[in-house]
Design an enzyme around this catalytic site. Structure first.
Site, short mmCIF file in Angstrom:
data_model
loop_
_atom_site.label_atom_id
_atom_site.label_comp_id
_atom_site.label_asym_id
_atom_site.label_seq_id
_atom_site.Cartn_x
_atom_site.Cartn_y
_atom_site.Cartn_z
N LYS A 1 2.11 -39.55 -18.41
CA LYS A 1 0.80 -39.46 -19.07
C LYS A 1 0.48 -40.73 -19.85
O LYS A 1 -0.69 -41.00 -20.14
CB LYS A 1 0.76 -38.25 -20.00
CG LYS A 1 0.82 -36.90 -19.28
CD LYS A 1 0.74 -35.75 -20.28
CE LYS A 1 0.70 -34.40 -19.58
NZ LYS A 1 2.00 -33.99 -19.04
N SER B 1 0.88 -32.48 -24.77
CA SER B 1 1.20 -32.96 -23.42
C SER B 1 0.55 -32.09 -22.36
O SER B 1 1.16 -31.77 -21.32
CB SER B 1 2.71 -33.01 -23.21
OG SER B 1 3.05 -33.77 -22.08
N SER C 1 6.62 -35.96 -17.94
CA SER C 1 5.36 -36.05 -18.68
C SER C 1 5.09 -37.41 -19.32
O SER C 1 3.96 -37.67 -19.74
CB SER C 1 5.31 -34.97 -19.77
OG SER C 1 4.93 -33.73 -19.22
#
Length: 412
Positions: A73, A135, A70
């Site tokens: 991102k 997230s 993640s």
């Protein structure tokens, strides 16, 4: 006589440049210090960087590729933030939640989500918070589709931005970090990306410090564990994939000093948080800043071919600072690197070289160097002398390379 004078000037220019390089290599050679022992961490890949100077305080396999999970991102946010900063997007712009975004990243996916409703319309400001704080994979897909039409087209923008920022070991294939064998990054690249976001988008960066996010009557806490550790942490993200392990990028400020930490491949949430905490605490207590060059101060010279003069002075865009250990003995050396010959004319401010500073075997600081003044093209006789010299040097190098290729033992 004119030709002899030109050759003498060329020799003097080369000697002057050589002296500048030797002075750099020796001027910072020994500092009576020896750092406090670096903390023992478990993660296989990590880096700790001082934000203001760019000094690397600690690294372990920082250039080894890993799956970002993640923390990919962050690259998505860098693209979106730039769209906002350059006026192509506003926080009040609205994007629709497609079925793909909902199924791939929303509640049905079972992964991290902001719980965006199918076919709903959401402001960019809320999508940013949904992507950063919990997230949310759905939030990043909605942003990607809204900006580029589809997620694949958006990854083109991600990779273009990564290239522009010099993230040479990173490649992105989706906006959210979901598993893909072709998606990769490194601890060093992530530290550079973090520094870029903080420096370029300070107002938008503040979203990373927000403690929670409420959407669709569901409140989710910020996933960054450093925010609650009294370290002065104010941002960035975590990530996890089976293939990557537990990842974390964080930044903290104490006494006007900002550090950036990256942990990749930890075995657990606890391990990545503890490793990051140890590095930040050690970095804040163990180093002090030293000014190496004032803004505008000449750092060295580059040999110039075909110019009105035989060299061009080099400087940095701002002051050059290095974080050094408070105690102990470590060798610190500096050298200028550039691809020569540099051809005239040269414009003031042109990027010509880089200053590399090493502590022991570790490259701790790399600063671009620019021309401190403009140098116009020289008269025909000087260009002829420089051209002849360059030809001779080129032939010698070519002959050396051929000889080295034939020998069983390397030369030099």
């Amino acid at each position: 006589m004119m030709m002899a004078r030109a050759i003498r000037l060329r020799r003097q220019a080369i000697q002057a440049c050589g002296l500048a390089l030797v002075w750099l290599a020796c001027g910072f050679l020994v500092h009576p210090a020896a750092a406090q022992q670096a903390p023992t961490i478990a993660a296989p890949q990590a880096i700790l960087v001082d934000f203001d100077s760019g000094t690397v305080l600690f690294e372990r396999a920082a250039d080894t590729p890993n799956f970002p999970a993640s923390v990919a991102k962050m690259m998505t946010m860098a693209v979106v933030f730039r769209e906002i900063a350059e006026g192509r997007l506003t926080p009040d712009s609205e994007f629709k939640v497609s079925e793909y975004a909902w199924r791939r990243g929303g509640a049905p996916s079972g992964g991290a989500t902001m719980f965006a409703s199918l076919n709903s319309t959401i402001k960019v400001s809320d999508l940013l918070r949904g992507a950063i704080i919990p997230s949310g994979n759905d939030a990043t897909i909605v942003l990607a589709e809204g900006i580029a039409g589809n997620e694949l087209a958006f990854t083109v923008k991600m990779n273009e931005e990564a290239k522009r920022l010099g993230l040479t070991d990173s490649h992105f294939t989706n906006s959210n970090g979901l598993s893909d064998p072709d998606q990769k990054t490194t601890a060093r690249d992530l530290s550079r990306l973090a520094a870029h976001i903080i420096r370029s988008y300070p107002d938008l960066y503040k979203i990373y410090s927000e403690p929670d996010f409420l959407w669709n009557k569901i409140r989710q806490n910020n996933r960054n564990p450093l925010l609650g550790m009294s370290l002065g942490a104010d941002g960035f993200m975590t990530g996890y994939l089976k293939e990557s392990g537990f990842n974390l990028v964080g930044s903290a400020v104490q006494n006007d000093q900002r550090l950036i930490v990256v942990i990749l491949g930890a075995k657990s949430e606890k391990e990545r948080a503890e490793d990051a905490r140890k590095l930040l605490e050690w970095g804040f207590r163990s180093f002090e800043s030293r000014l190496l060059f004032d803004a505008g101060q000449t750092v060295g010279e580059a040999v110039l071919y075909g110019g009105e003069q035989g060299n061009v002075p080099l400087t940095a865009a701002g002051p050059i600072r290095l974080l050094e250990p408070r105690n102990g003995t470590e060798r610190v050396a500096a050298r200028i690197r550039y691809e020569g010959p540099v051809h005239a004319p040269v414009e003031k401010g042109a990027k010509l070289a880089r200053l590399e500073i090493t502590r022991g075997e570790q490259l701790v600081l790399e600063i671009p160097l620019i021309a401190a003044q403009s140098v116009p093209e020289g008269p025909l006789w000087r260009r002829a002398v420089d051209g002849a010299y360059e030809l001779v040097v080129g032939l010698l190098r070519e002959g050396y390379a051929k000889l080295a290729a034939k020998l069983p033992v390397k030369l030099g």
